[in-house]
Scaffold this motif. Sequence first.
Motif, PDB file in Angstrom:
ATOM      1  N   GLY A 153     -42.237  15.660 -16.257  1.00  0.00           N
ATOM      2  CA  GLY A 153     -43.593  16.502 -15.875  1.00  0.00           C
ATOM      3  C   GLY A 153     -44.218  15.680 -15.022  1.00  0.00           C
ATOM      4  N   GLU A 154     -45.109  16.576 -14.202  1.00  0.00           N
ATOM      5  CA  GLU A 154     -45.871  15.932 -12.888  1.00  0.00           C
ATOM      6  C   GLU A 154     -46.680  14.736 -13.360  1.00  0.00           C
ATOM      7  OE1 GLU A 154     -47.910  17.940  -9.321  1.00  0.00           O
ATOM      8  OE2 GLU A 154     -49.358  17.738 -10.457  1.00  0.00           O
ATOM      9  N   ARG A 205     -49.835  20.923 -11.615  1.00  0.00           N
ATOM     10  CA  ARG A 205     -49.586  21.073 -10.041  1.00  0.00           C
ATOM     11  C   ARG A 205     -50.441  20.210  -9.018  1.00  0.00           C
ATOM     12  NH1 ARG A 205     -44.753  22.256  -7.606  1.00  0.00           N
ATOM     13  NH2 ARG A 205     -45.109  23.211  -5.611  1.00  0.00           N
ATOM     14  N   ARG A 206     -49.914  19.344  -8.426  1.00  0.00           N
ATOM     15  CA  ARG A 206     -50.838  18.761  -7.278  1.00  0.00           C
ATOM     16  C   ARG A 206     -52.095  17.994  -8.196  1.00  0.00           C
ATOM     17  NH1 ARG A 206     -49.360  23.573  -4.131  1.00  0.00           N
ATOM     18  NH2 ARG A 206     -48.045  22.767  -2.534  1.00  0.00           N
ATOM     19  N   GLY A 207     -51.577  17.229  -9.048  1.00  0.00           N
ATOM     20  CA  GLY A 207     -52.465  16.535  -9.830  1.00  0.00           C
ATOM     21  C   GLY A 207     -53.452  16.892 -10.800  1.00  0.00           C
ATOM     22  N   GLU A 229     -41.565  19.106 -12.946  1.00  0.00           N
ATOM     23  CA  GLU A 229     -42.432  20.316 -13.194  1.00  0.00           C
ATOM     24  C   GLU A 229     -43.242  20.285 -11.871  1.00  0.00           C
ATOM     25  OE1 GLU A 229     -46.240  21.123 -15.930  1.00  0.00           O
ATOM     26  OE2 GLU A 229     -45.564  19.205 -15.721  1.00  0.00           O
ATOM     27  N   GLY A 230     -43.411  19.072 -11.287  1.00  0.00           N
ATOM     28  CA  GLY A 230     -44.632  18.993 -10.237  1.00  0.00           C
ATOM     29  C   GLY A 230     -44.355  19.166  -8.713  1.00  0.00           C
ATOM     30  N   ALA A 231     -45.367  18.873  -7.677  1.00  0.00           N
ATOM     31  CA  ALA A 231     -45.197  18.793  -6.356  1.00  0.00           C
ATOM     32  C   ALA A 231     -44.572  17.634  -5.848  1.00  0.00           C
ATOM     33  CB  ALA A 231     -46.556  19.267  -5.803  1.00  0.00           C
ATOM     34  N   ARG A 279     -42.583  10.820  -4.105  1.00  0.00           N
ATOM     35  CA  ARG A 279     -42.411  11.201  -5.586  1.00  0.00           C
ATOM     36  C   ARG A 279     -40.846  11.295  -5.736  1.00  0.00           C
ATOM     37  NH1 ARG A 279     -45.389  13.003 -10.178  1.00  0.00           N
ATOM     38  NH2 ARG A 279     -43.869  12.816 -11.894  1.00  0.00           N
ATOM     39  N   PHE A 280     -40.352  12.181  -4.777  1.00  0.00           N
ATOM     40  CA  PHE A 280     -38.999  12.726  -4.969  1.00  0.00           C
ATOM     41  C   PHE A 280     -38.032  11.371  -5.018  1.00  0.00           C
ATOM     42  CE2 PHE A 280     -38.206  17.526  -3.629  1.00  0.00           C
ATOM     43  CZ  PHE A 280     -39.210  17.907  -4.612  1.00  0.00           C
ATOM     44  N   TRP A 281     -38.282  10.499  -3.947  1.00  0.00           N
ATOM     45  CA  TRP A 281     -37.493   9.334  -3.581  1.00  0.00           C
ATOM     46  C   TRP A 281     -37.612   8.159  -5.092  1.00  0.00           C
ATOM     47  CZ3 TRP A 281     -35.484  12.205  -0.867  1.00  0.00           C
ATOM     48  CH2 TRP A 281     -36.071  12.868   0.161  1.00  0.00           C
TER      49      TRP A 281
END
Length: 647
Positions: free
Chosen positions: A103-104, A194-196, A332-334, A342-344
């Motif tokens: 999850g985000e 989403r986005r915090g 889940e998130g951005a 975040r992706f890395w």
Amino acid sequence: MPDIESLLEEKRVFKPPRDFARAANWKRKQVAELRRLGQKPERLWAKLAREQIAWFSPWKKVLDWKPPFAKWFVGAKTNVSYNCLDRHIQGWRRNKAAILWEGEPGDTRTITYAELHREVCRFANVLKGLGVKRGDRVAIYMPMLPELAIAMLACTRIGAPHSIVFGGFSAEALRDRIQDAGARVVVTSDGGHRRGAPFPIKQTVDQACAEAPGVEKVVVVRRTGQPVEMKPGRDLWWHEEMKQASAKCPPAKLDSEHPLFILYTSGTTGRPKGILHSTGGYLTHVTATARAVFDLRDEDIYWCTADIGWITGHSYVIYGLLSNGATTLMFEGAPTTPGPDRFWDIIERWGVTIFYTAPTAIRTFIRLGDEHPKKHDLSSLRLLGTVGEPINPEAWMWYHRVIGGGRCPIVDTWWQTETGGIMIAPLPGATDTKPGSATLPFPGVHAAILDEQGEPVSPPHGGFLAITAPWPGMLRGIWGDRKRFVETYWSKWRNTYFPGDGAHRDRRGYFWIMGRIDDVMNVSGHRIGTMEVESAIVAHADVAEAAVVGRPDEITGTAIVAFVTPRSHVAGGEALQRGIRAQVAKQIGAIAKPAEIRFTEALPKTRSGKIMRRLLRDIAAGGAPAGDTSTLEDFSVLAKLRESEED
């Protein structure tokens, strides 16, 4: 009408790494044999269907083709849920991770194949308890939660076609899709992250259902805990219903042509099209292509960043992966929350080995800077992929060098909601790749470049991309609109599918997608595709992303207008404009130099990441953006572009 001119020439070639090729599922010799077999598509697809899909009963005929209507594996019976779950829990994969979820906010879940099977059976029984029968449609509207995968697999288990609507769509867009599909049940959540920050979902469903009287039940997953209104007699909590449901539900034995799902895709005009896919052919297509294109192995941790609300999420987050017994990661998130890495960070922590994302995301990461991926250990990666639109060569090279460390093959894939699965892509252990090219059709897929009259165009000239033979994953129609199906996809040439894209082939036979035909610009008699001009602009060291469109011009017929996003450390100005024009002239020629360059912090994109060039055309021509904007991700981008125009 003259051919589309191909103006860029890419000479860089990358061979499959030797160790990768040696261990690949499909090696060069095997691929050559499959391509020979694929000259008669029915023979190849029948072979793959026998080898990779479990059938309850065999087919009587591989293909029944009455153009433009196809039936694959006629008379055979199977079940998607059975192929994705039951056959795996009979062996060691029972305790293998099927879904890894993050999850985000950072919460995580790991769901094994045995656990997923139990949850799917329970929710299938919940649906049956609500009166859902074989053939009834179920709408699903929620964020990227494991319950989304459970719900869709439960629908397939009982033969109820699902219609998944991306969880960011408006109430009006959701209402239209619910009504068009005739859904009686909606599955949703209280909200998502989403986005915090948490965002509401249930209240959007309430607004949609207020104008969709056919909805009888709404099942709500508790995700954020935010207060929601529960309508007595209609609304039910997921967790309460699941407590009472049995974990045993035998899979329905469904005809190969039984409707599997409806997925809506927006056109430039008119109401959204409900693309209909069926069971056996679609499952064969996505299972075979996932295994071959991604070179899936049992030890892989595979991550496709697409939302399940799009076809990529259907085919290559859930169905194609679970059918192969793979481990698929859901997020889940951005990509930039809580930070631009975040992706890395996810790749490093989970040990992701296969990463499949969109070129627009890659260009965003380029703009954010190399320092973010370089903070993380990405050595677990062994294969990279792109999807959604053509990738420009310089973005391909950045992806190869910075994310793949120069060691990972890249599979640049072309396909559509309508095709169901991958149509053109490298096979990573067997295909030499070129930056920006999707390379060759998958064995058994017959693709061509045709002119207006339907005649083949010789390399390197460009024309219309066409699919000249049926394939198993092909759409079976537009829900409730047979006439529109024929007119949209099959009316340009006889018995030939028209995807709406321009393309060319180089002398090696590789396909280069040049963008939508609607986006081709006629400049002083030269028909130029947007992708090549954009590629030349993005090759400038100070540019992160670009979109070009044409506007009417009294002298040239069409003037090229470029909307350019500079890299984060660069300010737009006259010097950068001169540099961009010089770059385009060097790579393509003076004919393609933009007449106007506008700098912008962001481009208008759909929620799946595609640039909405038709809106940019309206702005470039001095008008207000028109047409369907329900898929637009950020409406403030349009407002800022209009403000800059007025300034």
